[in-house]
Design a protein around this motif. Structure first.
Motif, PDB file in Angstrom:
ATOM      1  N   ARG A  14       0.884  -1.166   0.000  1.00 32.31           N
ATOM      2  CA  ARG A  14       0.000   0.000   0.000  1.00 32.31           C
ATOM      3  C   ARG A  14       0.915   1.208   0.000  1.00 32.31           C
ATOM      4  O   ARG A  14       2.084   1.115   0.359  1.00 32.31           O
ATOM      5  N   ILE A  15       0.432   2.322  -0.452  1.00 26.27           N
ATOM      6  CA  ILE A  15       1.290   3.506  -0.504  1.00 26.27           C
ATOM      7  C   ILE A  15       1.419   4.057   0.910  1.00 26.27           C
ATOM      8  O   ILE A  15       0.461   4.526   1.502  1.00 26.27           O
ATOM      9  N   ARG A  16       2.629   3.949   1.433  1.00 22.49           N
ATOM     10  CA  ARG A  16       2.917   4.410   2.791  1.00 22.49           C
ATOM     11  C   ARG A  16       3.598   5.768   2.739  1.00 22.49           C
ATOM     12  O   ARG A  16       4.098   6.197   1.706  1.00 22.49           O
ATOM     13  N   GLU A  17       3.666   6.401   3.885  1.00 17.30           N
ATOM     14  CA  GLU A  17       4.289   7.725   3.986  1.00 17.30           C
ATOM     15  C   GLU A  17       5.747   7.693   3.531  1.00 17.30           C
ATOM     16  O   GLU A  17       6.225   8.611   2.866  1.00 17.30           O
ATOM     17  N   GLU A  18       6.453   6.625   3.866  1.00 19.97           N
ATOM     18  CA  GLU A  18       7.854   6.505   3.457  1.00 19.97           C
ATOM     19  C   GLU A  18       7.982   6.497   1.932  1.00 19.97           C
ATOM     20  O   GLU A  18       8.886   7.101   1.369  1.00 19.97           O
ATOM     21  N   PHE A  19       7.060   5.823   1.246  1.00 25.65           N
ATOM     22  CA  PHE A  19       7.071   5.793  -0.217  1.00 25.65           C
ATOM     23  C   PHE A  19       6.777   7.177  -0.777  1.00 25.65           C
ATOM     24  O   PHE A  19       7.464   7.649  -1.682  1.00 25.65           O
ATOM     25  N   VAL A  20       5.782   7.850  -0.239  1.00 27.52           N
ATOM     26  CA  VAL A  20       5.416   9.198  -0.689  1.00 27.52           C
ATOM     27  C   VAL A  20       6.593  10.151  -0.511  1.00 27.52           C
ATOM     28  O   VAL A  20       6.944  10.899  -1.435  1.00 27.52           O
ATOM     29  N   GLN A  21       7.228  10.112   0.648  1.00 23.39           N
ATOM     30  CA  GLN A  21       8.385  10.975   0.896  1.00 23.39           C
ATOM     31  C   GLN A  21       9.549  10.628  -0.036  1.00 23.39           C
ATOM     32  O   GLN A  21      10.254  11.505  -0.529  1.00 23.39           O
ATOM     33  N   GLY A  22       9.759   9.342  -0.275  1.00 26.01           N
ATOM     34  CA  GLY A  22      10.821   8.919  -1.175  1.00 26.01           C
ATOM     35  C   GLY A  22      10.588   9.384  -2.598  1.00 26.01           C
ATOM     36  O   GLY A  22      11.511   9.856  -3.271  1.00 26.01           O
ATOM     37  N   VAL A  23       9.350   9.250  -3.079  1.00 31.20           N
ATOM     38  CA  VAL A  23       9.013   9.729  -4.423  1.00 31.20           C
ATOM     39  C   VAL A  23       9.221  11.237  -4.497  1.00 31.20           C
ATOM     40  O   VAL A  23       9.803  11.743  -5.461  1.00 31.20           O
ATOM     41  N   ASP A  24       8.775  11.956  -3.477  1.00 36.52           N
ATOM     42  CA  ASP A  24       8.993  13.411  -3.461  1.00 36.52           C
ATOM     43  C   ASP A  24      10.480  13.748  -3.511  1.00 36.52           C
ATOM     44  O   ASP A  24      10.890  14.659  -4.241  1.00 36.52           O
ATOM     45  N   GLY A  25      11.293  13.010  -2.769  1.00 32.74           N
ATOM     46  CA  GLY A  25      12.737  13.233  -2.783  1.00 32.74           C
ATOM     47  C   GLY A  25      13.337  12.934  -4.146  1.00 32.74           C
ATOM     48  O   GLY A  25      14.205  13.672  -4.627  1.00 32.74           O
ATOM     49  N   PHE A  26      12.880  11.858  -4.784  1.00 31.27           N
ATOM     50  CA  PHE A  26      13.366  11.541  -6.122  1.00 31.27           C
ATOM     51  C   PHE A  26      12.988  12.648  -7.109  1.00 31.27           C
ATOM     52  O   PHE A  26      13.818  13.097  -7.900  1.00 31.27           O
TER      53      PHE A  26
END
Length: 82
Positions: A14-26
């Motif tokens: 599921r889309i977790r906060e860590e994934f969202v933050q990582g995508v934003d960082g990328f």
């Protein structure tokens, strides 16, 4: 072998906060590179596009949320600063 600091890229049950933050960082990182600075686009490294496509950052973000990252792209070789 997967680097610990990029494990978030492939944990998509599921889309977790860590994934969202990582995508934003990328996305932030990719927007600091030449293609974005000159043309306003970045390479899309989603599972479908696999890097040859250049897209607007908001489209790349949507692709990553829907399709995930290209397999084994822990080292962002197509996203290097010149």
């Amino acid at each position: 072998m997967e680097p610990e600091h990029r494990k978030w890229m492939y944990d998509r049950k599921r889309i977790r906060e860590e994934f969202v933050q990582g995508v934003d960082g990328f996305i932030d990182y990719a927007m600091s590179l030449y293609p974005f600075l000159t043309d306003g686009v970045i390479r899309c490294l989603c599972l479908k596009c696999k890097c040859p496509n250049f897209e607007k950052p908001e489209d790349v973000k949507l692709h990553l949320y829907k399709k995930g990252f290209e397999d084994d792209y822990y080292v962002w070789t197509a996203h290097v600063s010149n």
